[in-house]
Structures are given as structure tokens and as C-alpha cells.
Scaffold this motif. Structure first.
Motif, PDB file in Angstrom:
ATOM      1  N   VAL A 548     -26.523  38.677 -20.279  1.00  0.00           N
ATOM      2  CA  VAL A 548     -25.127  38.502 -19.881  1.00  0.00           C
ATOM      3  C   VAL A 548     -24.436  37.472 -20.770  1.00  0.00           C
ATOM      4  O   VAL A 548     -23.283  37.660 -21.189  1.00  0.00           O
ATOM      5  CB  VAL A 548     -25.051  38.095 -18.394  1.00  0.00           C
ATOM      6  N   ASP A 549     -25.128  36.378 -21.094  1.00  0.00           N
ATOM      7  CA  ASP A 549     -24.524  35.376 -21.977  1.00  0.00           C
ATOM      8  C   ASP A 549     -24.284  35.943 -23.371  1.00  0.00           C
ATOM      9  O   ASP A 549     -23.245  35.679 -23.999  1.00  0.00           O
ATOM     10  CB  ASP A 549     -25.426  34.144 -22.068  1.00  0.00           C
ATOM     11  N   THR A 550     -25.219  36.725 -23.872  1.00  0.00           N
ATOM     12  CA  THR A 550     -25.044  37.335 -25.191  1.00  0.00           C
ATOM     13  C   THR A 550     -23.896  38.343 -25.166  1.00  0.00           C
ATOM     14  O   THR A 550     -23.127  38.452 -26.138  1.00  0.00           O
ATOM     15  CB  THR A 550     -26.351  38.023 -25.620  1.00  0.00           C
ATOM     16  N   THR A 551     -23.764  39.081 -24.097  1.00  0.00           N
ATOM     17  CA  THR A 551     -22.646  40.017 -23.964  1.00  0.00           C
ATOM     18  C   THR A 551     -21.314  39.285 -24.014  1.00  0.00           C
ATOM     19  O   THR A 551     -20.358  39.751 -24.653  1.00  0.00           O
ATOM     20  CB  THR A 551     -22.767  40.799 -22.647  1.00  0.00           C
ATOM     21  N   THR A 552     -21.227  38.122 -23.361  1.00  0.00           N
ATOM     22  CA  THR A 552     -19.993  37.338 -23.400  1.00  0.00           C
ATOM     23  C   THR A 552     -19.688  36.869 -24.812  1.00  0.00           C
ATOM     24  O   THR A 552     -18.535  36.920 -25.266  1.00  0.00           O
ATOM     25  CB  THR A 552     -20.120  36.136 -22.451  1.00  0.00           C
ATOM     26  N   ALA A 553     -20.715  36.399 -25.516  1.00  0.00           N
ATOM     27  CA  ALA A 553     -20.499  35.971 -26.902  1.00  0.00           C
ATOM     28  C   ALA A 553     -20.032  37.139 -27.773  1.00  0.00           C
ATOM     29  O   ALA A 553     -19.133  36.988 -28.620  1.00  0.00           O
ATOM     30  CB  ALA A 553     -21.785  35.365 -27.462  1.00  0.00           C
ATOM     31  N   CYS A 554     -20.625  38.307 -27.567  1.00  0.00           N
ATOM     32  CA  CYS A 554     -20.202  39.490 -28.321  1.00  0.00           C
ATOM     33  C   CYS A 554     -18.772  39.883 -27.973  1.00  0.00           C
ATOM     34  O   CYS A 554     -17.996  40.299 -28.849  1.00  0.00           O
ATOM     35  CB  CYS A 554     -21.143  40.658 -28.038  1.00  0.00           C
ATOM     36  N   ALA A 555     -18.395  39.773 -26.698  1.00  0.00           N
ATOM     37  CA  ALA A 555     -17.036  40.119 -26.293  1.00  0.00           C
ATOM     38  C   ALA A 555     -16.017  39.233 -27.001  1.00  0.00           C
ATOM     39  O   ALA A 555     -14.968  39.711 -27.448  1.00  0.00           O
ATOM     40  CB  ALA A 555     -16.909  39.972 -24.775  1.00  0.00           C
ATOM     41  N   VAL A 556     -16.298  37.929 -27.083  1.00  0.00           N
ATOM     42  CA  VAL A 556     -15.376  37.014 -27.762  1.00  0.00           C
ATOM     43  C   VAL A 556     -15.274  37.371 -29.236  1.00  0.00           C
ATOM     44  O   VAL A 556     -14.176  37.376 -29.813  1.00  0.00           O
ATOM     45  CB  VAL A 556     -15.850  35.564 -27.575  1.00  0.00           C
ATOM     46  N   HIS A 557     -16.388  37.691 -29.856  1.00  0.00           N
ATOM     47  CA  HIS A 557     -16.356  38.032 -31.278  1.00  0.00           C
ATOM     48  C   HIS A 557     -15.624  39.349 -31.519  1.00  0.00           C
ATOM     49  O   HIS A 557     -14.805  39.449 -32.449  1.00  0.00           O
ATOM     50  CB  HIS A 557     -17.788  38.132 -31.820  1.00  0.00           C
ATOM     51  N   LEU A 558     -15.888  40.369 -30.696  1.00  0.00           N
ATOM     52  CA  LEU A 558     -15.238  41.657 -30.892  1.00  0.00           C
ATOM     53  C   LEU A 558     -13.733  41.579 -30.633  1.00  0.00           C
ATOM     54  O   LEU A 558     -12.950  42.290 -31.280  1.00  0.00           O
ATOM     55  CB  LEU A 558     -15.862  42.703 -29.963  1.00  0.00           C
ATOM     56  N   HIS A 559     -13.337  40.737 -29.710  1.00  0.00           N
ATOM     57  CA  HIS A 559     -11.918  40.596 -29.399  1.00  0.00           C
ATOM     58  C   HIS A 559     -11.169  39.830 -30.484  1.00  0.00           C
ATOM     59  O   HIS A 559      -9.944  39.951 -30.612  1.00  0.00           O
ATOM     60  CB  HIS A 559     -11.745  39.878 -28.065  1.00  0.00           C
ATOM     61  N   ASP A 560     -11.886  39.074 -31.283  1.00  0.00           N
ATOM     62  CA  ASP A 560     -11.275  38.243 -32.320  1.00  0.00           C
ATOM     63  C   ASP A 560     -10.891  39.098 -33.523  1.00  0.00           C
ATOM     64  O   ASP A 560     -11.747  39.508 -34.307  1.00  0.00           O
ATOM     65  CB  ASP A 560     -12.258  37.150 -32.732  1.00  0.00           C
ATOM     66  N   ARG A 561      -9.610  39.376 -33.644  1.00  0.00           N
ATOM     67  CA  ARG A 561      -9.070  40.096 -34.810  1.00  0.00           C
ATOM     68  C   ARG A 561      -9.724  41.462 -35.008  1.00  0.00           C
ATOM     69  O   ARG A 561      -9.839  41.966 -36.127  1.00  0.00           O
ATOM     70  CB  ARG A 561      -9.255  39.258 -36.079  1.00  0.00           C
ATOM     71  N   GLY A 562     -10.194  42.083 -33.954  1.00  0.00           N
ATOM     72  CA  GLY A 562     -10.780  43.414 -34.062  1.00  0.00           C
ATOM     73  C   GLY A 562     -12.020  43.476 -34.915  1.00  0.00           C
ATOM     74  O   GLY A 562     -12.318  44.511 -35.516  1.00  0.00           O
ATOM     75  N   ALA A 563     -12.785  42.362 -34.977  1.00  0.00           N
ATOM     76  CA  ALA A 563     -13.966  42.336 -35.827  1.00  0.00           C
ATOM     77  C   ALA A 563     -15.050  43.272 -35.301  1.00  0.00           C
ATOM     78  O   ALA A 563     -15.106  43.574 -34.107  1.00  0.00           O
ATOM     79  CB  ALA A 563     -14.505  40.907 -35.907  1.00  0.00           C
ATOM     80  N   ALA A 564     -15.928  43.710 -36.206  1.00  0.00           N
ATOM     81  CA  ALA A 564     -17.033  44.569 -35.807  1.00  0.00           C
ATOM     82  C   ALA A 564     -18.179  43.722 -35.265  1.00  0.00           C
ATOM     83  O   ALA A 564     -18.253  42.514 -35.492  1.00  0.00           O
ATOM     84  CB  ALA A 564     -17.505  45.391 -37.016  1.00  0.00           C
ATOM     85  N   LEU A 565     -19.058  44.373 -34.528  1.00  0.00           N
ATOM     86  CA  LEU A 565     -20.196  43.673 -33.952  1.00  0.00           C
ATOM     87  C   LEU A 565     -21.131  43.221 -35.067  1.00  0.00           C
ATOM     88  O   LEU A 565     -21.532  44.004 -35.924  1.00  0.00           O
ATOM     89  CB  LEU A 565     -20.942  44.598 -32.989  1.00  0.00           C
TER      90      LEU A 565
END
Length: 594
Positions: A548-565
Motif C-alpha cells: 500500500v505504501d509503494t502504491t501511494t508513492a507510485c500514485a504521486v509519481h504518476l500524477h506528477d506531470r503525467g510521468a510513466a511508472l
């Protein structure tokens, strides 16, 4: 103060020379004090009011039970009927905290209604019970807490909404303070504990804002403002969790903004300029964006209220949970404890036979701590309470000292609920005083003997092997958390720009995870026959937290300027999913999971 004032109906009944009429009212006020917890005033309506309705129904049902069956068969019929009622109440109790209070209050009130000899008919007892609980609830809603308790200068409000929102305001402020605590702990060993504290603060704020007229549409500017402030805290919590997951220490200034927001919520003042973090990464950029959005929500009056993102299960889902494996297991234990203790008490021809099953019902509740701990606490608290009662009434006599004892105990209940032994001691004095007012003889040491007998029965039944598997409560909580985590992960990967939908699923995932962790910790504190059946869940819970914590970190990164995973994020997710699947399979092999 509020607990003492709640006993006013009892004083009025004694003044009117009808002390027995005040006993059900005092019982209703006592249960209201036990069920009340710190938080929003509006949420106390369901937290206190719904169990009060269940208690009134239980008192009515209990008054009818002795008349069921042929004359002279009460020794057989009553334990069976109370056992059946215990099965239903126990199954209901497994579905949530309010349902747990409802089930317990229903069953205890039914036992008291069946055993306490009061001259009032059952319907009148139920109405008096509701009147006492309603009066206590009214005091909870209208009395300002700051007049009853000292408030630190740093938390005194200088302006803002009316005092009736103090509980909601403090809950929302605690969320911002918890965000600051997590940011300060990032990169250190205390980060996991601070993340858990943030989840708990969000859960409490969510509950505080979920009372009547605080759900979908707020009814005043103050409520709309609180909803907006709570909604503004959710992106901050997401960013702080992602930054803590990265494991790198952060500059001290990043926590100053959330701390200023917490102060603004408590005081009702504007937040003013906030120190912005350096926008050097996806997490810090998300934190800065969330701070800017929060500043706007604080300094501008929101035009409409926001819905508190919390799903509520429907009636069919509740019934499915109640009669699922966890509900059936707990219901059977409640039924056995209540029925066996009633049969023993009736067989021994105890004058106050209802004390034993009522004690057993309280003891069997798992949300009061590990079984052995609550049994020992109950025994110690009963002995202390009986000794205090006997010593006090050896010096005084009459109804007025009994009313004074009940009022004092009512004032002590909110403090005593912090420890089960203290709560037991206070409730013992209160109940024995009510027994005196009901016209029954003193029975302080009889109360001790019957409580110790109930403790032995509950200790035996609590470890009694039942057909099927044990640990259903933990398994259900973990399964719910796993499903919520997978829904959250799928949404983050499929819809990375849907911030609102992601926020709802994130709250559900972390809340379910907290419930599962709480159930697991409680089971781990039990004796080996119980704890050993759920020990394998520790690996499942650990893998779930990391996922769950990793999913949150990924969500923040993906939401940032439409970046890819990032490939590293994808690898971590795959690693946590594999670990979770392996833990599930290991638990299944050990017989814990079906």
C-alpha cells in the motif's frame, strides 16, 4: 461534569419517591457514558444513540422472557433464550464498533430486564432507559467542552465556528499535525509508527465528520469549512506518505506548513503565508501543490460542502458479515458464555443471578483487550469496587448517599474507560448503588463471587475449540484489507490522474489495513491456543503494508506531470505482490486461511 449531570433523572426519581423508576434511566445514562468517546458531537448521535435504542429494546425483551414457557421452567428456558439472543447479538457485534456496542447493550439490558425485580412494566422501563440515554446525549451535544475541561493556551480558539464543532475541529487539526510528524520522521526508524499515527488521525477525523448533517451536505459555513480543510489534508497525507516511503531525511522546514495549518484549524484563524518546500522531486512537488491548495481552502470560504470519502456497507453486506465465519464464531462464544453463566447462576439459586451473565457478556468482547488481560482486570476491578462500596455504605445509609455515589461514578466513567480494570471498579460501585435504590439488599461480596465465576466461565469458553477454524475475525479483516489494496493499486495504474477516486480508495486501503493490524495485534497478545492460529498473518500484514505504501508513492509519481511508472517502482510492486501471494499460500498451508 457531564457524567454527573447525566444522573439528574435518577435524582428527580428519588425526589419524587420513585427511586426504582430512576434505575433504568441511570442505566441508560451509564451506557451512554461508556459508549461515548472523544470526537465530534454530531458523530456521537450514532455512537451513543443507536446502541441506546438497542438497549431499550433489550430491556423490553428481557422483561418478557421470564413469562415464556411453562411455570417453574425458568431455570431451563431462560438460559436457552438468552443463549439464542446471545448468538444473534454476538453475530451482529462482529460487523463494526457501533454494531458491537449495540449487540452488547442489547444483550446486557435483556439480562438485566429478565433478572432485576423492578415494579415498572417492561415498556415503561424501556422508555425510562431511553430517557436517561437521551438526556446524556443531549448534554453531550449542547454543553461546551471548554467550560468543562481546561484547554491549553496553544489550542484555545480566538475566532471561528461555534463550540459545538470543537471535536471535529480538533480531529481535523490532528491530521495536519500527524502529517508534520511523518515529514519530520522521514528517513528515520520512527517513520512507520508516524505513518500509522497519520492513518489513525485520518480515521478519527473521518468518523468525526460523519455524523448527521455532516455527511453529504453541510448545514453551515463552519461545517463547510471543516469539510474543505479535511479534504485539503488528504493530498498532504498522500505526499507525506510518498516522501516517507522514499526513506530520505527531509529539511525541517517542510513540516512547518502543516503545523501552521494545524494551528489555523484549532484557532479558527487564517493560515497566512506557508513555507514552500524545494520542488526537487515528485514527492516535494506534490507536497508543495497540496500546501498551495490547502492555503486556498483555508483563506477562502468554500461554496459547497464536500462529501467525506467513506463507503458504508449496505444492509445485505452487513448481514453477510454478521452470519459469515467471524460472526458465527463470535456469536457461538457469546451464546455459550451468556447461556452457561445464566444456567449456573440460576442453578445455584443466586438472588442476583443476572450479574453473572451480564458480566460474561462484557468479558467476552474482544475489543476490550486480550482475553486473559480483561479477565484479570475485571476480577481486580470488581474486588476494588466492592470494597469501596462496602466501606462507603458502612458509614452512611439512605437513598441520597446512593444517588451521590451514582453521580460520582457517572462523572468518573469517561476517565475510567481508559483502562478496563478502572472502568470495572467504577461500574461496580454504580451498579451496587442502583441495586440499593431498586430496593434490593446490599450484595457487594456476592458481586465479587459471581463476577469471579463469570470470569472462569469466559476464560474456559474463550479457549474452547469450536467446529471449523479459529481466527475468523483476523482472517476477515486481512481479506478485506487485501481486497482494498488491490482495488487501490488497480485504480492507480489505470487512472493515474483521477485524484478524487484515488483518494477514496487510498483511504479505504489504509483504513482497512489499520483494522487488520489492530485485529492481528490483539490476537497476538492472546494465549498460545488463540495466538498460534493467527501468527501466520504477520507476514501477510507486513507485505500488505509495504504494497500500500509503494502504491501511494507510485500514485504521486504518476500524477506528477503525467510521468510513466519508473522501472524501480514496477519492480517493487511486483516484489510486494509476490511476497503477499507467498504469505497467503503459507497461511493456507498452515490451516489459517481457507
Amino acid at each position: 461534569m457531564r457524567g454527573a449531570l447525566a444522573m439528574l433523572p435518577l435524582l428527580l426519581a428519588v425526589a419524587a419517591d420513585r427511586p426504582t423508576a430512576g434505575v433504568p434511566a441511570a442505566l441508560g445514562a451509564m451506557f451512554a457514558g461508556i459508549n461515548d468517546r472523544p470526537g465530534g458531537r454530531r458523530s456521537s448521535v450514532s455512537r451513543v444513540g443507536v446502541p441506546a435504542l438497542a438497549g431499550a429494546a433489550g430491556l423490553l425483551i428481557g422483561s418478557l422472557l421470564p413469562g415464556i414457557g411453562p411455570p417453574g421452567a425458568a431455570m431451563v428456558v431462560l438460559p436457552v433464550l438468552l443463549g439464542v439472543l446471545g448468538l444473534l447479538a454476538g453475530a451482529l457485534s462482529s460487523t463494526g464498533p457501533v454494531a458491537s456496542a449495540c449487540g452488547t447493550q442489547l444483550l446486557v439490558a435483556a439480562v438485566i430486564g429478565a433478572g432485576m425485580p423492578l415494579p415498572e412494566p417492561g415498556g415503561e422501563r424501556a422508555l425510562l432507559f431511553l430517557a436517561g440515554a437521551g438526556w446524556a446525549l443531549l448534554l453531550r451535544l449542547v454543553l461546551p467542552s471548554r467550560f468543562l475541561l481546561p484547554v491549553p493556551p496553544s489550542r484555545r480558539r480566538t475566532s471561528g465556528g461555534p463550540y459545538r464543532y470543537d471535536g471535529e475541529r480538533e480531529a481535523v487539526a490532528s491530521v495536519y499535525a500527524a502529517v508534520a510528524g511523518l515529514l519530520r520522521a522521514a528517513g528515520g526508524t520512527r517513520a512507520p509508527a508516524r505513518r500509522a499515527a497519520l492513518t489513525a488521525a485520518l480515521d478519527q477525523a473521518q468518523d468525526a465528520l460523519s455524523g448527521p448533517r455532516l455527511r453529504r451536505y453541510a448545514s453551515s459555513a463552519a461545517e463547510r469549512r471543516l469539510h474543505a480543510q479535511y479534504a485539503a489534508a488528504l493530498p498532504l497525507a498522500e505526499a507525506a506518505t510518498a516522501l516517507a516511503w522514499a526513506g530520505e531525511p527531509l529539511p525541517g522546514r517542510v513540516a512547518e506548513g502543516p503545523l501552521r495549518l494545524a494551528h489555523a484549524v484549532r484557532t479558527g484563524s487564517a493560515c497566512g503565508p506557508l513555507p514552500a518546500p524545494v520542488r526537487s522531486g515528485a514527492g516535494l512537488r506534490a507536497l508543495d501543490d497540496a500546501l498551495l491548495a490547502a492555503a486556498e481552502a483555508f483563506d477562502h470560504r468554500p461554496g459547497q460542502s464536500l462529501r467525506t470519502p467513506r463507503g458504508r456497507p449496505g444492509l445485505v453486506a452487513l448481514l453477510r458479515r454478521a452470519f459469515g465465519p467471524a460472526g458465527r464464531e463470535y456469536g457461538c462464544r457469546v451464546a455459550l458464555c451468556c447461556g452457561v453463566s445464566a444456567a449456573v447462576a440460576l442453578g445455584l439459586d443466586h438472588e442476583h443471578w443476572y450479574w453473572m451473565p451480564a458480566t460474561a457478556v462484557f468479558l467476552v468482547k474482544p475489543d476490550l483487550g486480550p482475553l486473559v488481560s480483561r479477565v484479570l482486570s475485571r476480577a481486580a476491578g470488581t474486588v476494588v469496587g466492592a470494597a469501596v462500596f462496602a466501606g462507603f455504605f458502612a458509614l452512611v445509609a439512605g437513598p441520597l448517599p446512593a444517588v451521590a455515589a451514582v453521580a460520582l461514578c457517572g462523572a468518573l466513567i469517561p476517565v475510567a474507560t481508559r483502562h478496563f480494570a478502572a472502568q470495572t471498579a467504577v461500574v461496580t460501585v454504580l451498579v451496587l448503588s442502583l441495586v440499593l435504590l431498586a430496593g434490593e439488599p446490599q450484595a457487594a461480596w456476592g458481586r465479587v463471587v459471581e463476577s469471579l465465576t463469570a470470569c472462569a466461565i469466559v476464560l474456559l469458553v474463550g479457549h474452547l475449540p469450536l467446529p471449523g477454524q479459529r481466527g475468523n475475525r483476523v482472517r476477515d479483516a486481512v481479506d478485506t484489507a487485501v481486497a482494498a489494496a488491490h482495488r487501490y493499486l488497480r485504480h492507480v495504474l489505470a487512472h493515474p490522474q483521477d485524484g478524487a477516486g484515488r483518494g477514496v480508495l487510498r483511504r479505504d486501503a489504509y483504513r482497512s489495513l489499520a483494522v487488520a493490524r489492530s485485529a492481528l495485534d490483539l490476537s497476538a497478545a492472546e494465549l498460545p491456543p488463540v495466538a498460534g492460529r493467527t501468527a501466520e498473518f504477520e507476514e501477510v500484514a507486513g507485505a500488505l503494508e509495504r504494497l500500500v505504501d509503494t502504491t501511494t508513492a507510485c500514485a504521486v509519481h504518476l500524477h506528477d506531470r503525467g510521468a510513466a511508472l519508473l522501472p524501480s517502482h514496477a519492480e517493487r510492486i511486483a516484489e510486494h505482490l509476490a511476497a503477499l501471494d507467498a504469505a497467503h499460500r503459507a497461511s493456507a498451508r498452515s490451516g489459517v486461511l481457507v
